[in-house]
Write an enzyme that holds these catalytic residues in place. Sequence first.
Site, PDB file in Angstrom:
ATOM      1  CD  GLU A  16      -2.836   1.171   0.173  1.00 43.42           C
ATOM      2  OE1 GLU A  16      -2.939   2.227  -0.471  1.00 43.42           O
ATOM      3  OE2 GLU A  16      -3.503   0.159  -0.071  1.00 43.42           O
ATOM      4  CB  CYS A  50      -4.456  12.076  -4.731  1.00 41.88           C
ATOM      5  SG  CYS A  50      -3.953  13.186  -3.404  1.00 41.88           S
TER       6      CYS A  50
END
Length: 100
Positions: A16, A50
């Site tokens: 991640e 984002c």
Amino acid sequence: MVAAQAAKHIKKSTLELGGNDVFVVLDDANLEKAVKIGVNARLNNAGQVCTAAKRFILHEKIADAFLEKFTDAFKQVKIGDPLDESTTLGRCPRRMRWKR
């Protein structure tokens, strides 16, 4: 370091590293609140942020109920003229509105 260890042992790995922002809902969550925040987390600035939630991880005990409520909430979203007060996705904030 995680990638180095995975490579050392020839293990597949997924890291991640941003860009796939996760929204986690556990089994003790207030579902109404989680749905409201989840929808806002996904659609903030018309989803063009984002940090907008992109992956939803749900505890199996609440997954079906959450998805039903979440889907219903998305059905209420109205896409349209950004200057129209009834538009709920992509509407211009008051301070940014211009005269027609």
